[in-house]
Design a protein around this motif. Sequence first.
Motif, PDB file in Angstrom:
ATOM      1  N   HIS A  17      53.843  -6.234  21.286  1.00  0.00           N
ATOM      2  CA  HIS A  17      54.348  -7.058  22.436  1.00  0.00           C
ATOM      3  C   HIS A  17      55.629  -7.302  22.558  1.00  0.00           C
ATOM      4  O   HIS A  17      55.998  -7.883  23.526  1.00  0.00           O
ATOM      5  CB  HIS A  17      53.577  -8.456  21.805  1.00  0.00           C
ATOM      6  N   ASP A  20      58.309  -3.651  26.675  1.00  0.00           N
ATOM      7  CA  ASP A  20      57.676  -3.664  28.077  1.00  0.00           C
ATOM      8  C   ASP A  20      56.780  -2.437  28.197  1.00  0.00           C
ATOM      9  O   ASP A  20      57.047  -1.377  28.807  1.00  0.00           O
ATOM     10  CB  ASP A  20      59.234  -3.436  28.836  1.00  0.00           C
ATOM     11  N   VAL A  21      55.602  -2.656  27.821  1.00  0.00           N
ATOM     12  CA  VAL A  21      54.500  -1.865  27.870  1.00  0.00           C
ATOM     13  C   VAL A  21      54.040  -1.623  29.286  1.00  0.00           C
ATOM     14  O   VAL A  21      54.040  -0.292  29.799  1.00  0.00           O
ATOM     15  CB  VAL A  21      53.292  -2.338  27.068  1.00  0.00           C
ATOM     16  N   LYS A  22      54.459  -2.523  30.192  1.00  0.00           N
ATOM     17  CA  LYS A  22      54.093  -2.091  31.684  1.00  0.00           C
ATOM     18  C   LYS A  22      54.754  -1.260  32.246  1.00  0.00           C
ATOM     19  O   LYS A  22      54.560  -0.665  33.323  1.00  0.00           O
ATOM     20  CB  LYS A  22      53.870  -3.492  32.439  1.00  0.00           C
ATOM     21  N   GLU A  23      55.906  -0.945  31.857  1.00  0.00           N
ATOM     22  CA  GLU A  23      56.901   0.019  32.468  1.00  0.00           C
ATOM     23  C   GLU A  23      57.074   1.274  31.609  1.00  0.00           C
ATOM     24  O   GLU A  23      58.089   1.940  31.956  1.00  0.00           O
ATOM     25  CB  GLU A  23      58.387  -0.608  32.451  1.00  0.00           C
ATOM     26  N   ASN A 116      45.148  -2.982  27.571  1.00  0.00           N
ATOM     27  CA  ASN A 116      45.118  -4.269  27.850  1.00  0.00           C
ATOM     28  C   ASN A 116      46.460  -5.001  28.106  1.00  0.00           C
ATOM     29  O   ASN A 116      46.559  -5.813  28.875  1.00  0.00           O
ATOM     30  CB  ASN A 116      44.400  -4.980  26.863  1.00  0.00           C
ATOM     31  N   SER A 117      47.495  -4.298  27.677  1.00  0.00           N
ATOM     32  CA  SER A 117      48.887  -4.805  28.015  1.00  0.00           C
ATOM     33  C   SER A 117      49.321  -4.212  29.202  1.00  0.00           C
ATOM     34  O   SER A 117      50.782  -4.262  29.534  1.00  0.00           O
ATOM     35  CB  SER A 117      49.908  -4.490  26.842  1.00  0.00           C
ATOM     36  N   GLY A 118      48.719  -3.313  30.131  1.00  0.00           N
ATOM     37  CA  GLY A 118      49.028  -2.803  31.194  1.00  0.00           C
ATOM     38  C   GLY A 118      49.874  -1.564  31.351  1.00  0.00           C
ATOM     39  O   GLY A 118      50.649  -1.271  32.063  1.00  0.00           O
ATOM     40  N   ALA A 119      49.642  -0.742  29.992  1.00  0.00           N
ATOM     41  CA  ALA A 119      50.588   0.417  30.161  1.00  0.00           C
ATOM     42  C   ALA A 119      49.983   1.406  31.341  1.00  0.00           C
ATOM     43  O   ALA A 119      48.928   1.743  31.591  1.00  0.00           O
ATOM     44  CB  ALA A 119      50.213   1.271  28.862  1.00  0.00           C
ATOM     45  N   PRO A 120      51.080   2.081  32.066  1.00  0.00           N
ATOM     46  CA  PRO A 120      50.709   2.760  33.340  1.00  0.00           C
ATOM     47  C   PRO A 120      50.336   4.077  32.706  1.00  0.00           C
ATOM     48  O   PRO A 120      49.842   4.847  33.464  1.00  0.00           O
ATOM     49  CB  PRO A 120      51.972   3.001  34.069  1.00  0.00           C
TER      50      PRO A 120
END
Length: 244
Positions: A17, A20-23, A116-120
């Motif tokens: 957490h 920056d998993v989403k990027e 679930n953390s939005g990894a692309p």
Amino acid sequence: MNNKPQLFTALSPALLHLYDVKESIVVIIDVLRATSTIATALFNGAAAVIPVDSVPHCIDLGKQLGGITAGERDGKVAEGLVYGNSPFEYPRSFIENKTLVLTTTNGTKLLHMALNSGAPGIITGSFPNLSAVSEYLIKEKRNVILGCAAWKDRFNIEDTLFAGAVVSRIKDHFNINCDSSNMAEGLYREGENDLYEFMKAKNASHYHRLTGYGLEKDIRYCLTADIANVLPLYDDGKLIAAGL
């Protein structure tokens, strides 16, 4: 230099957490043994590996799909499942064109956390597919998080060694302002000539756990580079062998 993507190493799922998993492309690392077994099954022709986070879900999905249900809890075949988490259980003669539904103590849990953390983008990494992972990350030119599955959220040596091996191969292509990545590379450099003996000399907890189950052969296999050099890419609920 500033145009290079960033690379970080999360030494435990409990630390994911902070990044920056989403990027980022997230590399799921569970050397002993989930991600080594995933690479081996796909290398040997499995149609797909479906990682699930519970034994009941594994059993139900296996029935629905006519797949092979497999997994472990605390290093042993999970109750209710027929097959375990050893790469030697999945030769081509057994696994080719079949779907493997797999649940493990640490690796599949981390994969679902990243999802679930939005990894692309999510791939799995282990020494058996070290080159495929390294080449893919260089080619993609995107931020990377090397995610160590660890052991029940506690740091372990083998996943950190693999993260260090990746860092040592790809660091020229990334901006790395990350102490855990630099430490992982240092650990790998210290042990790279004989990773098995290094694990033994360092009194590694997972070395002892698996050796206690008579699994020295598994440990040696899982520490050997490029013997199942395929890229497991997570796509629509499945890990498939991606073309490089």
